[in-house]
Every structure is written in C-alpha cells, then in structure tokens.
Design a protein around this motif. Structure first.
Motif, mmCIF file in Angstrom:
data_model
loop_
_atom_site.group_PDB
_atom_site.id
_atom_site.type_symbol
_atom_site.label_atom_id
_atom_site.label_comp_id
_atom_site.label_asym_id
_atom_site.label_seq_id
_atom_site.Cartn_x
_atom_site.Cartn_y
_atom_site.Cartn_z
ATOM 1 N N VAL A 91 0.399 5.054 7.632
ATOM 2 C CA VAL A 91 0.136 3.637 7.337
ATOM 3 C C VAL A 91 0.592 3.312 5.916
ATOM 4 C CG1 VAL A 91 -1.700 1.921 7.018
ATOM 5 C CG2 VAL A 91 -1.773 3.489 8.986
ATOM 6 N N LEU A 92 0.193 4.164 4.965
ATOM 7 C CA LEU A 92 0.610 3.954 3.576
ATOM 8 C C LEU A 92 2.131 3.994 3.448
ATOM 9 C CD1 LEU A 92 -1.020 5.232 0.359
ATOM 10 C CD2 LEU A 92 1.295 6.017 0.822
ATOM 11 N N GLY A 93 2.750 4.956 4.132
ATOM 12 C CA GLY A 93 4.208 5.087 4.087
ATOM 13 C C GLY A 93 4.913 3.873 4.682
ATOM 14 N N THR A 94 4.326 3.279 5.725
ATOM 15 C CA THR A 94 4.901 2.070 6.322
ATOM 16 C C THR A 94 4.903 0.932 5.298
ATOM 17 O OG1 THR A 94 4.129 2.744 8.515
ATOM 18 C CG2 THR A 94 4.692 0.428 8.246
ATOM 19 N N ALA A 95 3.810 0.811 4.551
ATOM 20 C CA ALA A 95 3.735 -0.233 3.520
ATOM 21 C C ALA A 95 4.777 0.009 2.427
ATOM 22 C CB ALA A 95 2.326 -0.286 2.923
ATOM 23 N N VAL A 96 4.888 1.250 1.964
ATOM 24 C CA VAL A 96 5.881 1.556 0.923
ATOM 25 C C VAL A 96 7.281 1.233 1.447
ATOM 26 C CG1 VAL A 96 6.913 3.366 -0.502
ATOM 27 C CG2 VAL A 96 4.436 3.330 -0.159
ATOM 28 N N SER A 97 7.552 1.620 2.686
ATOM 29 C CA SER A 97 8.856 1.371 3.291
ATOM 30 C C SER A 97 9.175 -0.126 3.305
ATOM 31 C CB SER A 97 8.849 1.941 4.718
ATOM 32 O OG SER A 97 10.095 1.771 5.339
ATOM 33 N N HIS A 98 8.192 -0.951 3.700
ATOM 34 C CA HIS A 98 8.410 -2.407 3.725
ATOM 35 C C HIS A 98 8.631 -2.965 2.319
ATOM 36 C CE1 HIS A 98 7.801 -2.292 7.855
ATOM 37 N NE2 HIS A 98 6.650 -2.922 8.006
ATOM 38 N N SER A 99 8.058 -2.325 1.324
ATOM 39 C CA SER A 99 8.179 -2.859 -0.039
ATOM 40 C C SER A 99 9.517 -2.504 -0.675
ATOM 41 C CB SER A 99 7.024 -2.355 -0.913
ATOM 42 O OG SER A 99 7.258 -1.023 -1.319
ATOM 43 N N LEU A 100 10.271 -1.574 -0.039
ATOM 44 C CA LEU A 100 11.540 -1.099 -0.610
ATOM 45 C C LEU A 100 12.658 -1.215 0.428
ATOM 46 C CD1 LEU A 100 10.173 2.219 -2.211
ATOM 47 C CD2 LEU A 100 10.803 0.153 -3.481
ATOM 48 N N PRO A 101 13.134 -2.426 0.687
ATOM 49 C CA PRO A 101 14.116 -2.607 1.774
ATOM 50 C C PRO A 101 15.370 -1.738 1.628
ATOM 51 C CG PRO A 101 13.593 -4.723 0.687
ATOM 52 C CD PRO A 101 12.760 -3.679 0.031
ATOM 53 N N GLN A 102 15.792 -1.444 0.386
ATOM 54 C CA GLN A 102 16.978 -0.599 0.197
ATOM 55 C C GLN A 102 16.661 0.884 0.374
ATOM 56 O OE1 GLN A 102 19.815 -2.369 -0.407
ATOM 57 N NE2 GLN A 102 18.421 -4.123 -0.290
ATOM 58 N N HIS A 103 15.407 1.218 0.266
ATOM 59 C CA HIS A 103 14.983 2.623 0.278
ATOM 60 C C HIS A 103 13.829 2.815 1.258
ATOM 61 C CE1 HIS A 103 16.720 2.711 -4.060
ATOM 62 N NE2 HIS A 103 17.640 3.055 -3.195
ATOM 63 N N PRO A 104 14.116 2.668 2.557
ATOM 64 C CA PRO A 104 13.027 2.619 3.549
ATOM 65 C C PRO A 104 12.410 3.966 3.935
ATOM 66 C CG PRO A 104 15.155 2.427 4.648
ATOM 67 C CD PRO A 104 15.438 2.450 3.167
ATOM 68 N N ASP A 105 13.048 5.080 3.512
ATOM 69 C CA ASP A 105 12.600 6.388 4.024
ATOM 70 C C ASP A 105 11.928 7.242 2.956
ATOM 71 O OD1 ASP A 105 13.999 5.776 6.449
ATOM 72 O OD2 ASP A 105 15.862 6.461 5.491
ATOM 73 N N PRO A 106 10.847 7.932 3.319
ATOM 74 C CA PRO A 106 10.253 8.866 2.369
ATOM 75 C C PRO A 106 11.197 10.043 2.120
ATOM 76 C CG PRO A 106 9.149 9.007 4.515
ATOM 77 C CD PRO A 106 10.130 7.889 4.600
ATOM 78 N N PHE A 107 11.464 10.345 0.839
ATOM 79 C CA PHE A 107 12.086 11.631 0.485
ATOM 80 C C PHE A 107 10.954 12.625 0.207
ATOM 81 C CE2 PHE A 107 16.395 10.048 -1.495
ATOM 82 C CZ PHE A 107 16.800 9.612 -0.250
ATOM 83 N N VAL A 108 9.980 12.172 -0.609
ATOM 84 C CA VAL A 108 8.831 13.029 -0.933
ATOM 85 C C VAL A 108 7.628 12.138 -1.200
ATOM 86 C CG1 VAL A 108 9.695 13.200 -3.324
ATOM 87 C CG2 VAL A 108 7.947 14.788 -2.550
#
Lengths: 268, 268
Positions: free
Chosen positions: B41-58
């Motif tokens: 859930v947290l990762g989904t929010a971060v992804s939405h906040s960073l349209p150019q960088h949607p994927d977790p690296f770490v």
C-alpha cells in the motif's frame, strides 16, 4: 580517548537532538568520504542520544550526496522509544545538505539472551594471516586514491586478490582479515564502518572503479570479541546497472556479529 | 481495476504528498495486518507520487506499531529527486499513529540495461506444482488465524512442509510456488508484498508463532515476467532473541527479480 577511530568518529552534543562532528579526510576514497565511516559517525551520535540503547541492532542508510572532509552535523529524531529497543531517524548534514539519511533501531546487545544462538552460516575459509596479502602492498597510486586504506590492516585471502594484478577471479567474492590500524578492538558501532570497508566486490568481477552505494542496511547481532575480524563480501545478483553486495563480519570467537546488504551502482 | 490486489492496495491522492487508503481485513494474520501488504500500500502511494519513477529499486521499512483493518494515510516526503531515481521518506499512519516508516529509492525498471545481467544465485529447486502442498490444505484453525492465506496460491515444496505436521526440518528454509488468488500477474510494487507473504522461516526451526518484523529492506531488480513466482525464505543467523530472514523471488523467466532481508523477533 586515544585511539584514532574514537577521535575520528567523535561527536559533540550541541542540543537535545543534534551533534557536531568533523569528517576526517583520512577516511576518503576516490575523492569522497567512505560511507561506512559516515555510518560510524552517525551511529556514534545515535548511540549517545540513547543511553539505555547504545548499540545498533539495525540501521538502513541512504546516501543522498557526496560527503567531504570537514564539519558535519547529525540530527537524531526519536520515532519510537521502547523498553528493549528504540527506533530513530537520523541525518548527517554538511552545509545544510543531507549527505546520509537513516532509519535505525538501537538497543543493548549485552542484555540479549545468549543461549539461543543457532547459526547455519559458516565462517569464511581464510588462509592464515601470514599467507594473506596486506592492503599495504597495493600500488602507490591506489593508496593515494584511497587514504582510508591506512586506517586499518586488511589481509586478503590469496584466492581473491587476482584483481590487483589484472586477473580478477570472476566469482564476485572477497574475504579478508581486518583490524583497525591503531590496534583498538571493535565495538558494535565500529562494525557499521567495518561492513563497508573492503573494496567493492565488483573488483573481483573485472569491473574496478567507484561503485556508489544507493542503500546499505546493517544488522549488528552481538558485541564482537576482541581481536581480528574476518570479513566476506559477495554479490549474487548483478544487472540493470546495479548489484547487491552482502557483507558478513565474524569475530575471533567465530560468531557472525554483523551482516549487511547494500544496493550499489556498477562502476561505469 | 478488477483485481482484488489492485482494489486492496488502492490509494487516493488527497494532497500533493498525502494519500488515503483502506487497509483490508482480508490481509490480516494473527490479529494484525501483514507487513508485506502494508509495504504494498505504501509503495503504491510512493509510485503514484513519482510518475517518472514508478518502481521500487529499494525500500527499507521499520514497523513501529500494529496496523488494523480500516482507514489509513500515507505521507510521502521527497528527499532527493534525481534523473534516474528518486529517494523519498514515506509513512503509513492510522489514527495519527505511525504504523510503518520507510526510506525508499524508486526509478523506472523498464529503462535499465538488460545486457549486463550476471546472476550467480541459483533458482530454488522446487518440485513440480502438482507434487507441492497447497496452503489451502492447512487446518481450519490456521486458516482462521491467517485470512491472508486466501489471497494467494502458495504451493510448498514437500521437503519443507514438515512443520505443518509437527516435524519441522530444522534447516530454516522454505521454498514455494506463488501467485495471487485473483490470477493477476505480479508487477514491481506487488513484489514488496510477495517478499513477506510466506510464514516466518522459524516455523521450519520448530518455533511456530508470530515473528514480528523489526525491519525489512526489499530490493526489486526487474519487472517480473507473467506467471508463477518461486519464493525462498531462509535464515542463517538466529540468536539474541532475533533472526535474520532472507527472501528471494524468482520469476517464470528464471530471473531473480526481488530480494529482501529482514530482522525479526523470535516467536516467544
């Protein structure tokens, strides 16, 4: 405090949650300041801010900009004080810019039970010290680029030193004996530095050069016994311009006292 | 979005840096909400906040208090916007209390080079799916305690399922096939959940029960290929009331797409 490490990692409390430090140029490598040393300075500040919980259990460091020799400030923000451990956020800053931001849980390693240790990891097979290759044998130009090599004695197993003569093993694994040059025995906070002291394991893959750490998480599991440490660096997953690097630190009593995993960028 | 995972991990933007979510009780286990689901859930929010960088690296997650089913808020604080990746701090809160605080670097996995992959880790040896033991065969009382088991198909290799009949192997290692119950293929953010989906590996050491995660750091290294995933959980360092647990996730194309290490407390 008469040891070099204590002087170089020293912090002074300037308010309830802030500490001043001076990053020592002796810990530079390739023009920047070693990340493990930065974690050691930051960890010293966190330790001082938590008298009941002086030891790192786990610390996750994200490196945001390159640190330089000179004054620095560490700010510690308590997040969850607890009975057996405390979690904090901490930032290392220079000139108002964050160099390193971290989350960490600290506690008291000496208070943990010792009757439940069950380690299936095996200590590294390492040649006797007199058969190993000291870092001090590195060429003059390498030692000029990496002054931090003077801060410790590092004795590489002969099986993983081929990269130094242009013949990397290709395995992606280093093992070495380690102790501080000043003869000081390691303590839990010092292990934060030890976990990032060896050259990047990519040297052993034929990719020498600077491998910037994106993130490094350290687990410190026990107070290290006095004496020489043994360190292993290994990577098992290279790709997409990055690699994972796992480090293990074993103490003289054969205990796996610290582990870390980092995500780093491949040298260009 | 018709898949269960998409609905359950959905977030809605409520301001520049905040997102609302509803933690679904279907992801509870032993009375709390699964940590991997919280990271999703947290990762989904971060992804939405960073349209150019949607994927977790770490992503490094520290669990501060037990989450419950119901409304939650995720706050994302940018720390370092970059060209190829961005670093943020993110917090998942309920009723003003932080459940989970995290540091993370996100980027665009699809943009990374693919010609430099060099993985020495080996995929788990896992029996064919029809010879494996599905989680749905767990006793009724286990499934009542762990509703999240209905969220995915998990097929355990027969060699590591002894704990379910009171005969743990003692090795400290699990391997299983995995896919979401709703048939949805995994994506990079979903892997954050997958890394914490299996039971604690301490079950295999004869120590069943809840093993609270202190910290978990996830590396996501590639966009997973569609189809079944294979997961390994292993511990190599138990002691002092805690254990380290490493997780690997392999996709159907034999790529090691995600790795994690967590520090957790031994079940009492």
């Amino acid at each position: 405090m008469s040891f070099e490490w204590d002087t170089h990692a020293a912090v002074e409390r300037t308010s309830a949650d802030t500490f001043s430090a001076v990053l020592d140029g002796g810990w530079s490598v390739g023009g920047g300041i070693n990340g493990g040393y930065q974690m050691g300075v930051l960890g010293t500040a966190v330790s001082h801010s938590l008298p009941q919980h002086p030891d790192p259990f786990v610390l996750s460091a994200y490196f945001l900009s390159a640190a330089t020799a000179g004054p620095a400030e560490v700010q510690v923000t308590p997040l969850r004080p607890g009975r057996t451990s405390s979690t904090v956020r901490a930032e290392l800053r220079q000139d108002g810019e964050v160099r390193l931001t971290a989350l960490a849980t600290f506690g008291d390693l000496a208070s943990l039970p010792t009757d439940d240790v069950r380690v299936t990891a095996a200590p590294p097979e390492l040649a006797p010290r007199e058969q190993c290759v000291p870092g001090s044998m590195a060429p003059e130009e390498v030692r000029r680029l990496a002054p931090l090599m003077e801060r410790f004695e590092m004795l590489f197993d002969p099986s993983c030193i081929g990269w130094a003569v242009g013949e990397p093993s290709g395995v992606g694994r280093f093992t070495a004996w380690f102790r501080l040059a000043d003869g000081r025995d390691p303590d839990p906070v010092t292990l934060l530095m030890v976990l990032d002291a060896l050259p990047p394991v990519t040297f052993d893959l034929g990719r020498p050069g600077w491998a910037p750490t994106v993130e490094l998480t350290a687990h410190v599991r026990a107070v290290p016994a006095p004496g020489w440490l043994r360190i292993t660096h290994a990577t098992r997953n290279v790709g997409g311009g990055m690699f994972e690097e796992d480090c293990e630190v074993w103490d003289s009593a054969d205990r796996l006292v610290a582990q870390s995993r980092q995500l780093a960028k491949l040298p260009r």
